[in-house]
Design a protein around this motif. Structure first.
Motif, PDB file in Angstrom:
ATOM      1  N   MET A   1       0.765  -1.142   0.059  1.00 32.46           N
ATOM      2  CA  MET A   1      -0.010  -0.151   0.135  1.00 32.46           C
ATOM      3  C   MET A   1       0.867   1.146   0.027  1.00 32.46           C
ATOM      4  O   MET A   1       1.726   1.117   0.770  1.00 32.46           O
ATOM      5  CB  MET A   1      -0.990   0.138   1.102  1.00 32.46           C
ATOM      6  CG  MET A   1      -1.814   1.349   1.272  1.00 32.46           C
ATOM      7  SD  MET A   1      -3.051   0.763   2.719  1.00 32.46           S
ATOM      8  CE  MET A   1      -3.801   2.482   2.581  1.00 32.46           C
ATOM      9  N   THR A   2       0.545   2.357  -0.841  1.00 31.93           N
ATOM     10  CA  THR A   2       1.352   3.394  -0.900  1.00 31.93           C
ATOM     11  C   THR A   2       1.240   4.396   0.318  1.00 31.93           C
ATOM     12  O   THR A   2      -0.132   4.716   0.371  1.00 31.93           O
ATOM     13  CB  THR A   2       0.926   4.354  -2.290  1.00 31.93           C
ATOM     14  OG1 THR A   2       1.017   3.240  -3.470  1.00 31.93           O
ATOM     15  CG2 THR A   2       1.857   5.334  -2.552  1.00 31.93           C
ATOM     16  N   SER A   3       2.000   4.875   0.812  1.00 33.08           N
ATOM     17  CA  SER A   3       2.013   5.777   1.867  1.00 33.08           C
ATOM     18  C   SER A   3       1.493   7.249   1.450  1.00 33.08           C
ATOM     19  O   SER A   3       1.639   7.526   0.360  1.00 33.08           O
ATOM     20  CB  SER A   3       3.307   5.932   2.637  1.00 33.08           C
ATOM     21  OG  SER A   3       4.123   6.628   2.281  1.00 33.08           O
ATOM     22  N   ARG A   4       1.016   8.022   2.508  1.00 34.20           N
ATOM     23  CA  ARG A   4       0.955   9.499   2.088  1.00 34.20           C
ATOM     24  C   ARG A   4       1.897  10.098   1.489  1.00 34.20           C
ATOM     25  O   ARG A   4       1.944  11.015   0.492  1.00 34.20           O
ATOM     26  CB  ARG A   4       0.224  10.342   3.084  1.00 34.20           C
ATOM     27  CG  ARG A   4      -1.472  10.156   3.577  1.00 34.20           C
ATOM     28  CD  ARG A   4      -1.834  10.607   4.649  1.00 34.20           C
ATOM     29  NE  ARG A   4      -1.669  12.264   4.433  1.00 34.20           N
ATOM     30  CZ  ARG A   4      -2.285  13.131   3.748  1.00 34.20           C
ATOM     31  NH1 ARG A   4      -3.391  12.457   3.024  1.00 34.20           N
ATOM     32  NH2 ARG A   4      -2.101  14.485   3.776  1.00 34.20           N
ATOM     33  N   GLU A   6       4.530   8.924   0.131  1.00 33.46           N
ATOM     34  CA  GLU A   6       4.856   8.444  -1.371  1.00 33.46           C
ATOM     35  C   GLU A   6       3.992   9.047  -2.240  1.00 33.46           C
ATOM     36  O   GLU A   6       4.139   9.218  -3.658  1.00 33.46           O
ATOM     37  CB  GLU A   6       4.783   6.951  -1.291  1.00 33.46           C
ATOM     38  CG  GLU A   6       5.972   6.387  -0.603  1.00 33.46           C
ATOM     39  CD  GLU A   6       6.016   4.906  -0.323  1.00 33.46           C
ATOM     40  OE1 GLU A   6       6.901   4.194  -0.129  1.00 33.46           O
ATOM     41  OE2 GLU A   6       4.732   4.300  -0.233  1.00 33.46           O
ATOM     42  N   THR A   7       2.750   9.255  -2.042  1.00 32.25           N
ATOM     43  CA  THR A   7       1.597   9.589  -3.033  1.00 32.25           C
ATOM     44  C   THR A   7       2.198  11.330  -3.243  1.00 32.25           C
ATOM     45  O   THR A   7       1.871  11.623  -4.299  1.00 32.25           O
ATOM     46  CB  THR A   7       0.299   9.542  -2.420  1.00 32.25           C
ATOM     47  OG1 THR A   7      -0.064   8.352  -2.034  1.00 32.25           O
ATOM     48  CG2 THR A   7      -0.707  10.192  -3.157  1.00 32.25           C
ATOM     49  N   ALA A  10       4.986  11.426  -5.551  1.00 30.77           N
ATOM     50  CA  ALA A  10       4.442  11.007  -6.936  1.00 30.77           C
ATOM     51  C   ALA A  10       3.847  12.417  -7.767  1.00 30.77           C
ATOM     52  O   ALA A  10       4.073  12.660  -8.621  1.00 30.77           O
ATOM     53  CB  ALA A  10       3.388   9.709  -7.135  1.00 30.77           C
ATOM     54  N   SER A  14       5.211  14.419 -10.677  1.00 32.56           N
ATOM     55  CA  SER A  14       4.030  14.783 -11.855  1.00 32.56           C
ATOM     56  C   SER A  14       3.908  16.013 -12.520  1.00 32.56           C
ATOM     57  O   SER A  14       4.102  16.186 -13.627  1.00 32.56           O
ATOM     58  CB  SER A  14       2.720  13.819 -11.709  1.00 32.56           C
ATOM     59  OG  SER A  14       1.952  14.183 -12.689  1.00 32.56           O
ATOM     60  N   THR A  25      12.340  11.242   0.102  1.00 31.53           N
ATOM     61  CA  THR A  25      11.425  11.173   1.206  1.00 31.53           C
ATOM     62  C   THR A  25      12.191  10.700   2.511  1.00 31.53           C
ATOM     63  O   THR A  25      12.998   9.622   2.085  1.00 31.53           O
ATOM     64  CB  THR A  25      10.095  10.415   0.885  1.00 31.53           C
ATOM     65  OG1 THR A  25      10.541   9.079   0.546  1.00 31.53           O
ATOM     66  CG2 THR A  25       9.183  10.666  -0.082  1.00 31.53           C
ATOM     67  N   TRP A  91      -1.212  18.201   3.718  1.00 30.68           N
ATOM     68  CA  TRP A  91       0.392  17.514   3.663  1.00 30.68           C
ATOM     69  C   TRP A  91       1.023  18.841   3.411  1.00 30.68           C
ATOM     70  O   TRP A  91       0.901  19.973   3.085  1.00 30.68           O
ATOM     71  CB  TRP A  91       0.448  16.619   2.489  1.00 30.68           C
ATOM     72  CG  TRP A  91       0.088  16.950   1.152  1.00 30.68           C
ATOM     73  CD1 TRP A  91      -0.103  18.223   0.470  1.00 30.68           C
ATOM     74  CD2 TRP A  91      -0.662  15.983   0.109  1.00 30.68           C
ATOM     75  NE1 TRP A  91      -0.567  18.052  -0.912  1.00 30.68           N
ATOM     76  CE2 TRP A  91      -0.686  16.659  -1.008  1.00 30.68           C
ATOM     77  CE3 TRP A  91      -0.634  14.555   0.310  1.00 30.68           C
ATOM     78  CZ2 TRP A  91      -1.054  16.116  -2.327  1.00 30.68           C
ATOM     79  CZ3 TRP A  91      -0.967  13.972  -1.098  1.00 30.68           C
ATOM     80  CH2 TRP A  91      -1.218  14.574  -2.093  1.00 30.68           C
TER      81      TRP A  91
END
Length: 202
Positions: A1-4, A6-7, A10, A14, A25, A91
């Motif tokens: 599962m992708t952590s916050r 990591e989101t 990304a 992008s 990170t 965040w």
């Protein structure tokens, strides 16, 4: 599962793409390094892109890397670090921009993106000598207008260059060269073997 984080990393990659020098990170936090020539465009994208929406600049500071890593650092000497907050996504991100010229460190002002940068940029100018191009009122904010040097630079003397005092003959405050003699302020260290000697004397 992708952590916050990591989101977030990304999303930053992008949206900002080649404006970034790096994304990293650690300890649940994201740090980006933006190339100085891309700072205005990157700052606007950080604020306006729907996937980011960093509406608030919470802090800005200068950094002097001249003594970083016990002198092993071989990159640019000065950097500006921005701490940004997104209310929309809850965040945070840390953005670092290195000044390309060590002799005259300068980056673009971000006041037109985040008005809160005004006094922060003046503080970094005052303490580190970093120039913020486009700042409408770049002058000292913490030290006196006649202050010599930038006190947070690693090569600034601990005792300063000048001192001020009231002169009763002139009936005003005057500046004069520092009269404090430089001295070592390393604390005295007591070694284990010294304790044994004390015990024997008792």
């Amino acid at each position: 599962m992708t952590s916050r984080v990591e989101t977030l990393a990304a999303a930053l990659q992008s949206v900002l793409g080649d404006k970034l020098a790096s994304v990293s990170t650690a300890l649940g936090e994201a740090t980006i390094v933006v190339r100085p020539e891309n700072l205005p465009a990157a700052a606007a994208a950080l604020r306006d892109a729907p996937g980011l929406k960093f509406e608030q600049l919470t802090d800005l500071c200068g950094v002097d890397y001249s003594a970083y890593g016990d002198g092993a650092w071989d990159g640019p000497r000065f950097a500006v670090v921005y701490h940004l907050l997104s209310y929309s996504h809850n965040w945070r991100v840390r953005m670092r921009v290195f000044c390309p010229d060590d002799e005259l460190p300068a980056v673009d002002s971000v006041i037109n993106i985040w008005p809160a940068a005004n006094w922060y940029e003046r503080e970094a100018f005052d303490l580190y000598g970093i120039v913020f191009t486009g700042h409408p009122d770049l002058r000292r904010i913490l030290t006196d207008y006649g202050f010599v040097g930038h006190p947070f630079r690693k090569d600034f003397p601990l005792s300063g260059n000048v001192e001020m005092r009231y002169d009763p003959d002139q009936q005003r405050v005057i500046y004069q060269p520092v009269t404090i003699e430089p001295r070592d302020i390393v604390p005295r260290v007591i070694h284990e073997e010294d304790y044994a000697d004390v015990e024997k004397k008792d």
